[in-house]
Motif scaffolding. Structure first.
Motif, PDB file in Angstrom:
ATOM      1  N   ARG A 111       0.829  -1.207   0.000  1.00  0.00           N
ATOM      2  CA  ARG A 111       0.000   0.000   0.000  1.00  0.00           C
ATOM      3  C   ARG A 111       0.861   1.254   0.000  1.00  0.00           C
ATOM      4  N   ALA A 112       1.993   1.220   0.726  1.00  0.00           N
ATOM      5  CA  ALA A 112       2.871   2.395   0.793  1.00  0.00           C
ATOM      6  C   ALA A 112       3.588   2.643  -0.529  1.00  0.00           C
ATOM      7  N   VAL A 113       4.094   1.590  -1.155  1.00  0.00           N
ATOM      8  CA  VAL A 113       4.870   1.766  -2.392  1.00  0.00           C
ATOM      9  C   VAL A 113       3.969   1.885  -3.611  1.00  0.00           C
ATOM     10  N   GLY A 114       2.699   1.482  -3.480  1.00  0.00           N
ATOM     11  CA  GLY A 114       1.799   1.512  -4.629  1.00  0.00           C
ATOM     12  C   GLY A 114       1.585   2.892  -5.193  1.00  0.00           C
ATOM     13  N   GLN A 115       1.384   3.883  -4.318  1.00  0.00           N
ATOM     14  CA  GLN A 115       1.143   5.248  -4.782  1.00  0.00           C
ATOM     15  C   GLN A 115       2.328   5.810  -5.575  1.00  0.00           C
ATOM     16  N   ILE A 118       2.584   3.950  -9.017  1.00  0.00           N
ATOM     17  CA  ILE A 118       1.577   4.388  -9.994  1.00  0.00           C
ATOM     18  C   ILE A 118       1.982   5.718 -10.610  1.00  0.00           C
ATOM     19  N   LYS A 119       2.388   6.654  -9.762  1.00  0.00           N
ATOM     20  CA  LYS A 119       2.787   7.972 -10.259  1.00  0.00           C
ATOM     21  C   LYS A 119       3.997   7.868 -11.175  1.00  0.00           C
ATOM     22  N   ALA A 120       4.892   6.911 -10.912  1.00  0.00           N
ATOM     23  CA  ALA A 120       6.103   6.753 -11.719  1.00  0.00           C
ATOM     24  C   ALA A 120       5.830   6.084 -13.062  1.00  0.00           C
ATOM     25  N   THR A 121       4.724   5.341 -13.174  1.00  0.00           N
ATOM     26  CA  THR A 121       4.456   4.586 -14.405  1.00  0.00           C
ATOM     27  C   THR A 121       3.321   5.161 -15.245  1.00  0.00           C
ATOM     28  N   VAL A 122       2.646   6.210 -14.745  1.00  0.00           N
ATOM     29  CA  VAL A 122       1.493   6.777 -15.448  1.00  0.00           C
ATOM     30  C   VAL A 122       1.674   8.283 -15.585  1.00  0.00           C
ATOM     31  N   GLU A 123       1.343   8.819 -16.750  1.00  0.00           N
ATOM     32  CA  GLU A 123       1.403  10.265 -16.949  1.00  0.00           C
ATOM     33  C   GLU A 123       0.336  10.952 -16.102  1.00  0.00           C
ATOM     34  N   ASN A 124       0.619  12.186 -15.736  1.00  0.00           N
ATOM     35  CA  ASN A 124      -0.219  12.919 -14.784  1.00  0.00           C
ATOM     36  C   ASN A 124      -1.676  13.018 -15.224  1.00  0.00           C
ATOM     37  N   ARG A 316      -4.444  13.122  -4.408  1.00  0.00           N
ATOM     38  CA  ARG A 316      -3.255  12.983  -3.566  1.00  0.00           C
ATOM     39  C   ARG A 316      -1.997  12.800  -4.403  1.00  0.00           C
ATOM     40  N   GLN A 317      -2.073  11.983  -5.439  1.00  0.00           N
ATOM     41  CA  GLN A 317      -0.912  11.747  -6.296  1.00  0.00           C
ATOM     42  C   GLN A 317      -0.464  13.009  -7.012  1.00  0.00           C
TER      43      GLN A 317
END
Length: 396
Positions: A111-115, A118-124, A316-317
């Motif tokens: 849960r901690a590393v998921g956010q 996701i932000k690192a693999t998906v455009e804003n 949040r992201q």
């Protein structure tokens, strides 16, 4: 959304399937040992307790170390714990408490590393779409497929659902291992409390956290003795209990898939979910006496929960600095998930002293009060941008 995202998404969906199996199988296993509502609620209590104890350290680790490696380690640990539970499933109720605690502790890391992942693999601009798909797939796996499968496997053989759960974590780990992300060099030891302080200084996130925490507290109250509610009020068997849990998924899938469009088109979508959720709970406890009626209310409730989750996760992201995202997410998890052991304990005691319907009435009253108090703040800060298709609040 590229290869890394799809591998992460697939791994998350498969591990969520295992979680859904576990969600139905563990309370069923507890009922083979005892019928005492307090003791059965203890399983939920110890399973949720790690959110209070391990969330902040997990967030600090997510901001310091390589997220993919941490996720892999957590998945393999969960695999081993499920195998251990399968081998010693007939042990004392205290053993179930211990295993629920360890499995819950390991769950803090994904849960901690998921956010950040996701932000690192998906455009804003694709965050709503990514989070919507993630919520939808998790709803299918965690609520629609997993619980009925867990109930069915439990009927076939008591240890079977836990062996299958171990397999799902192994498959998820193999998928995550194929991700090719830039290796993160460990940074200086971050202070876990920085995420909590940043969260408390952000008015919109603070309001969201209070509403989410109250919702989770209320859900924990009702879920703590839900297996007894299903058996005694609805007359469901083990497989029927799994099907009962699966009704929650229908709305969650639809909410996850439609959230992006609803948030872009309707300004009051978020506040509408705040009002509708406790109304659906009230319907379940007052007029629902069979699975079909319960499902009708549960579908709307889970739909609203999914839309709320997509909106708040994407927000949040966007607004949290990347170097703080793990800690802020975990700080929010500490509060919103950390209340679950309290809710489970209250739910068990309330059901024991006042009957199985009492936790539902308490949950409806509490969630309605907090929801109504939060509406003004949410209306003040929510800004819907048709260009971004996202909720946007000012920074602190």
């Amino acid at each position: 959304m590229g290869r890394n995202w799809y591998l992460l998404w697939s791994g998350s969906a498969i591990s969520a399937l295992g979680d859904g199996i576990f969600l139905a199988a563990l309370p069923l296993l507890a009922t083979t040992i005892t019928q005492d509502p307090k003791l059965i609620a203890g399983v939920s209590f110890f399973g949720a307790l790690p959110w209070l104890l391990a969330a902040l350290p997990a967030g600090a680790a997510a901001d310091r170390y390589d997220g993919r490696r941490l996720l892999l380690a957590a998945l393999w640990v969960q695999c081993a714990l499920m195998a251990l539970l399968a081998m010693f499933h007939s042990a004392h109720i205290a053993f179930l408490y211990g295993m629920a605690f360890l499995i819950g502790t390991a769950e803090n890391v994904p849960r901690a590393v998921g956010q950040p992942l996701i932000k690192a693999t998906v455009e804003n601009h694709l965050l709503e779409r990514a989070n919507g798909r993630l919520f939808a797939s998790q709803a299918v796996a965690l609520q629609f497929v997993g619980p009925p499968l867990g109930g069915l496997l439990f009927v076939i053989a008591v240890p079977a659902p836990f062996w299958v759960n171990a397999l799902t974590f192994a498959v998820a780990a193999l998928l995550v291992s194929r991700m090719r992300t830039e290796r993160k060099v460990p940074t200086a030891r971050p202070k876990a409390r920085e995420g909590l302080r940043w969260l408390m200084e952000h008015k919109a996130l603070r309001t969201i956290t209070v509403v989410s925490a109250t919702t989770n507290l209320c859900i924990a109250m009702t879920m703590a003795t839900l297996v007894l509610f299903a058996q005694q009020r609805l007359g469901l068997s083990g497989a029927g209990f799994g099907a009962f849990l699966a009704t929650l998924a229908c709305g969650g899938v639809a909410g996850g898939l439609l959230a992006e469009r609803l948030l872009a088109r309707y300004r009051n979508t978020v506040t509408a979910t705040v009002v509708l959720i406790p109304l659906m709970w009230l319907g379940i406890v007052t007029v629902a006496h069979d699975l079909v009626t319960v499902a009708a209310f549960a579908v709307v409730s889970s739909f609203c929960t999914a839309v709320w989750g997509v909106a708040t996760s994407s927000f949040r992201q966007r607004v949290v600095p990347t170097e703080l995202l793990g800690r802020v997410s975990s700080a929010q998890t500490l509060i919103t998930w950390g209340v679950q052991p309290v809710g489970a304990l209250l739910g068990g005691l309330t059901a024991d002293y006042f009957g199985l319907l009492a936790p539902w009435y308490v949950a409806v009253t509490l969630r309605t009060a907090v929801g109504l108090l939060s509406l003004k703040s949410l209306r003040t800060h929510v800004r819907v941008s048709s260009e971004e298709k996202a909720t946007s609040w000012p920074r602190p």
